[in-house]
Scaffold this active site. Structure first.
Site, PDB file in Angstrom:
ATOM      1  N   SER A 222      43.082  28.038  57.307  1.00 27.87           N
ATOM      2  CA  SER A 222      44.237  28.938  57.197  1.00 27.87           C
ATOM      3  C   SER A 222      43.777  30.368  57.486  1.00 27.87           C
ATOM      4  O   SER A 222      42.583  30.671  57.387  1.00 27.87           O
ATOM      5  CB  SER A 222      44.861  28.837  55.802  1.00 27.87           C
ATOM      6  OG  SER A 222      43.871  28.944  54.798  1.00 27.87           O
TER       7      SER A 222
ATOM      8  N   ASP B 262      46.326  42.809  42.091  1.00 32.32           N
ATOM      9  CA  ASP B 262      45.441  43.911  41.732  1.00 32.32           C
ATOM     10  C   ASP B 262      46.251  44.968  41.019  1.00 32.32           C
ATOM     11  O   ASP B 262      47.456  45.087  41.236  1.00 32.32           O
ATOM     12  CB  ASP B 262      44.802  44.506  43.000  1.00 32.32           C
ATOM     13  CG  ASP B 262      43.586  43.705  43.417  1.00 32.32           C
ATOM     14  OD1 ASP B 262      42.921  43.137  42.518  1.00 32.32           O
ATOM     15  OD2 ASP B 262      43.304  43.644  44.620  1.00 32.32           O
TER      16      ASP B 262
ATOM     17  N   PHE C 125      34.931  46.617  49.772  1.00 33.16           N
ATOM     18  CA  PHE C 125      35.691  45.506  49.163  1.00 33.16           C
ATOM     19  C   PHE C 125      34.777  44.710  48.240  1.00 33.16           C
ATOM     20  O   PHE C 125      35.172  44.289  47.163  1.00 33.16           O
ATOM     21  CB  PHE C 125      36.195  44.498  50.207  1.00 33.16           C
ATOM     22  CG  PHE C 125      37.183  45.036  51.211  1.00 33.16           C
ATOM     23  CD1 PHE C 125      38.046  46.072  50.892  1.00 33.16           C
ATOM     24  CD2 PHE C 125      37.263  44.467  52.489  1.00 33.16           C
ATOM     25  CE1 PHE C 125      38.948  46.549  51.818  1.00 33.16           C
ATOM     26  CE2 PHE C 125      38.171  44.943  53.426  1.00 33.16           C
ATOM     27  CZ  PHE C 125      39.004  45.987  53.089  1.00 33.16           C
TER      28      PHE C 125
ATOM     29  N   HIS D 102      39.653  29.485  54.401  1.00 32.04           N
ATOM     30  CA  HIS D 102      40.737  30.460  54.528  1.00 32.04           C
ATOM     31  C   HIS D 102      40.085  31.735  55.067  1.00 32.04           C
ATOM     32  O   HIS D 102      39.245  32.333  54.395  1.00 32.04           O
ATOM     33  CB  HIS D 102      41.345  30.692  53.143  1.00 32.04           C
ATOM     34  CG  HIS D 102      42.465  31.676  53.098  1.00 32.04           C
ATOM     35  ND1 HIS D 102      43.750  31.379  53.498  1.00 32.04           N
ATOM     36  CD2 HIS D 102      42.505  32.968  52.670  1.00 32.04           C
ATOM     37  CE1 HIS D 102      44.536  32.429  53.308  1.00 32.04           C
ATOM     38  NE2 HIS D 102      43.801  33.408  52.812  1.00 32.04           N
TER      39      HIS D 102
HETATM   40  P1  FAD Z   1      44.419  35.768  37.099  1.00 30.86           P
HETATM   41  O1  FAD Z   1      44.095  34.372  37.442  1.00 30.86           O
HETATM   42  O2  FAD Z   1      45.632  36.017  36.287  1.00 30.86           O
HETATM   43  O3  FAD Z   1      43.121  36.366  36.367  1.00 30.86           O
HETATM   44  C1  FAD Z   1      42.964  37.771  36.171  1.00 30.86           C
HETATM   45  C2  FAD Z   1      41.873  38.046  35.136  1.00 30.86           C
HETATM   46  O4  FAD Z   1      42.350  37.741  33.830  1.00 30.86           O
HETATM   47  C3  FAD Z   1      40.577  37.238  35.269  1.00 30.86           C
HETATM   48  O5  FAD Z   1      39.524  38.054  34.820  1.00 30.86           O
HETATM   49  C4  FAD Z   1      40.771  36.039  34.338  1.00 30.86           C
HETATM   50  O6  FAD Z   1      39.522  35.584  33.824  1.00 30.86           O
HETATM   51  C5  FAD Z   1      41.668  36.627  33.268  1.00 30.86           C
HETATM   52  N1  FAD Z   1      42.752  35.707  32.865  1.00 30.86           N
HETATM   53  C6  FAD Z   1      43.410  34.801  33.656  1.00 30.86           C
HETATM   54  N2  FAD Z   1      44.388  34.190  32.968  1.00 30.86           N
HETATM   55  C7  FAD Z   1      44.375  34.733  31.734  1.00 30.86           C
HETATM   56  C8  FAD Z   1      45.159  34.518  30.571  1.00 30.86           C
HETATM   57  N3  FAD Z   1      46.163  33.633  30.582  1.00 30.86           N
HETATM   58  N4  FAD Z   1      44.856  35.255  29.461  1.00 30.86           N
HETATM   59  C9  FAD Z   1      43.845  36.153  29.454  1.00 30.86           C
HETATM   60  N5  FAD Z   1      43.059  36.400  30.537  1.00 30.86           N
HETATM   61  C10 FAD Z   1      43.332  35.703  31.658  1.00 30.86           C
HETATM   62  N6  FAD Z   1      45.682  41.000  45.351  1.00 30.86           N
HETATM   63  C11 FAD Z   1      46.820  41.620  45.690  1.00 30.86           C
HETATM   64  O7  FAD Z   1      47.164  42.642  45.090  1.00 30.86           O
HETATM   65  N7  FAD Z   1      47.614  41.127  46.700  1.00 30.86           N
HETATM   66  C12 FAD Z   1      47.302  39.992  47.365  1.00 30.86           C
HETATM   67  O8  FAD Z   1      48.049  39.572  48.260  1.00 30.86           O
HETATM   68  C13 FAD Z   1      46.105  39.295  47.019  1.00 30.86           C
HETATM   69  N8  FAD Z   1      45.758  38.141  47.619  1.00 30.86           N
HETATM   70  C14 FAD Z   1      44.649  37.441  47.197  1.00 30.86           C
HETATM   71  C15 FAD Z   1      44.345  36.212  47.762  1.00 30.86           C
HETATM   72  C16 FAD Z   1      43.240  35.488  47.358  1.00 30.86           C
HETATM   73  C17 FAD Z   1      42.950  34.149  47.977  1.00 30.86           C
HETATM   74  C18 FAD Z   1      42.368  36.034  46.362  1.00 30.86           C
HETATM   75  C19 FAD Z   1      41.140  35.287  45.930  1.00 30.86           C
HETATM   76  C20 FAD Z   1      42.664  37.260  45.777  1.00 30.86           C
HETATM   77  C21 FAD Z   1      43.811  37.979  46.175  1.00 30.86           C
HETATM   78  N9  FAD Z   1      44.158  39.194  45.594  1.00 30.86           N
HETATM   79  C22 FAD Z   1      45.306  39.850  45.976  1.00 30.86           C
HETATM   80  C23 FAD Z   1      43.318  39.792  44.559  1.00 30.86           C
HETATM   81  C24 FAD Z   1      43.812  39.391  43.142  1.00 30.86           C
HETATM   82  O9  FAD Z   1      45.125  39.830  42.954  1.00 30.86           O
HETATM   83  C25 FAD Z   1      42.886  40.084  42.149  1.00 30.86           C
HETATM   84  O10 FAD Z   1      41.616  39.494  42.190  1.00 30.86           O
HETATM   85  C26 FAD Z   1      43.443  40.170  40.732  1.00 30.86           C
HETATM   86  O11 FAD Z   1      42.621  41.100  40.032  1.00 30.86           O
HETATM   87  C27 FAD Z   1      43.422  38.845  39.977  1.00 30.86           C
HETATM   88  O12 FAD Z   1      44.390  37.983  40.420  1.00 30.86           O
HETATM   89  P2  FAD Z   1      44.417  36.444  39.932  1.00 30.86           P
HETATM   90  O13 FAD Z   1      45.625  35.859  40.451  1.00 30.86           O
HETATM   91  O14 FAD Z   1      43.113  35.812  40.221  1.00 30.86           O
HETATM   92  O15 FAD Z   1      44.525  36.694  38.366  1.00 30.86           O
END
Ligand code: FAD
Length: 280
Positions: free
Chosen positions: A9, A103, A210, A260
């Site tokens: 992808s 983020d 990054f 990806h």
């Molecule tokens: P989560 O899975 O919610 O985790 C965030 C943090 O909180 C982690 O440290 C985790 O250990 C902790 N955590 C998770 N769940 C819980 C919970 N229930 N209670 C307490 N702590 C918890 N960013 C953007 O802004 N836009 C994008 O389009 C974007 N695309 C991305 C695509 C990919 C494939 C990847 C790998 C990253 C992308 N990011 C993007 C970056 C991402 O948004 C950041 O890394 C963000 O800081 C964490 O997102 P997450 O969905 O992994 O968060």
């Protein structure tokens, strides 16, 4: 038994200018679509800053009959606006999402409540059942804000338990980190596929930035070699393509289910790496 073809992808970000949008939709997307990827994905700016442009890029690609997945996060939005955006995607034929916490937009304090990705996955499943194939993020070198290695793996499990189908990793250059992570995920009971996120070296300075923001490690020997090639853009590009080709080759030969590519809206060098891998 024939080896299964890896899932490939390509990720884009929504351009800020009309010229960038034109280039993405009329040059970059068609060229990469020739490689027959499983889907494209389009990032979503922190705090909804690209709400319209992500929707525009996703809609334009979907109109050509190409499978495309918007990235989505709550940011500072309420359930109504995220729910409306989801409905719009569904109406436009979108069947896949990348669900994220997102983020923190600059200016958001660390105390601000952010909606975790597992909560977003549950929200989508509650409203749309199995309509969307949901991808979530995974971190072989561990998310920079994670409390520990084990909690980060547990939270990834939480995203699968909430209904995610598969995960895509943050970019990395340490192949051992990925395979070690897969083993720990399997130990934790995660059985969905975890695809490798791969960042070609397009602009080395940007990638270093990054990497330091995301906690990805660029091996010292790669940094040293890039520094010694500075000033010769062509050699830097060639070295970067070789390093990432080797990374992908090792991944695919050792059971990684697919890649990806973070294309940074460029055809090269993703196309070159793809061709070196014999996937074309
Ligand atoms: P989560 O899975 O919610 O985790 C965030 C943090 O909180 C982690 O440290 C985790 O250990 C902790 N955590 C998770 N769940 C819980 C919970 N229930 N209670 C307490 N702590 C918890 N960013 C953007 O802004 N836009 C994008 O389009 C974007 N695309 C991305 C695509 C990919 C494939 C990847 C790998 C990253 C992308 N990011 C993007 C970056 C991402 O948004 C950041 O890394 C963000 O800081 C964490 O997102 P997450 O969905 O992994 O968060």
């Amino acid at each position: 038994m024939a080896k299964q073809k890896p899932r490939i992808s390509f990720e884009f970000f929504p351009p800020k200018t009309e010229a960038g949008m034109d280039k993405l939709l009329n040059t970059v997307n068609p060229a990469l679509n020739e490689l027959n990827p499983a889907f494209f994905s389009v990032t979503y700016g922190a705090g909804g800053s690209t709400r319209d442009t992500t929707l525009d890029v996703v809609s334009a690609i979907a109109e050509k009959g190409i499978d495309v997945a918007p990235h989505l996060s709550f940011g500072g939005d309420d359930e109504n606006s995220v729910g409306n955006l989801l409905d719009t995607y569904r109406e436009r034929g979108i069947k896949r999402l990348v669900a994220l916490r997102g983020d923190r937009p600059s200016g958001f304090g660390h105390s601000t409540h952010m909606v975790y990705a597992n909560e977003l996955v549950a929200f989508v499943r509650e409203r749309h059942g199995d309509h969307f194939q949901i991808e979530v993020a995974a971190y072989p070198e561990i998310h920079p804000e994670a409390e520990s290695y084990d909690t980060d793996v547990q939270f990834l499990k939480g995203k699968f338990d909430a209904g995610a189908n598969s995960a895509i990793t943050q970019f990395f250059y340490n192949v051992e980190a990925y395979f070690y992570f897969l083993d720990r995920c399997a130990d934790a009971g995660i059985d969905g596929p975890i695809y490798a996120g791969v960042m070609p070296f397009i602009n080395f300075d940007n990638i270093q930035r990054f990497a330091s923001n995301t906690g990805a490690e660029i091996p010292r020997w790669v940094c040293k070699r890039m520094e010694s090639l500075r000033g010769n853009e062509e050699d830097m590009q060639k070295f970067g393509v070789d390093v990432v080709t080797q990374l992908c080759q090792t991944l695919l030969e050792n059971g990684c289910p697919g890649i990806h590519f973070y294309t940074m809206n460029q055809v090269e060098p993703t196309q070159q790496i793809y061709s070196n891998l014999g996937l074309a």
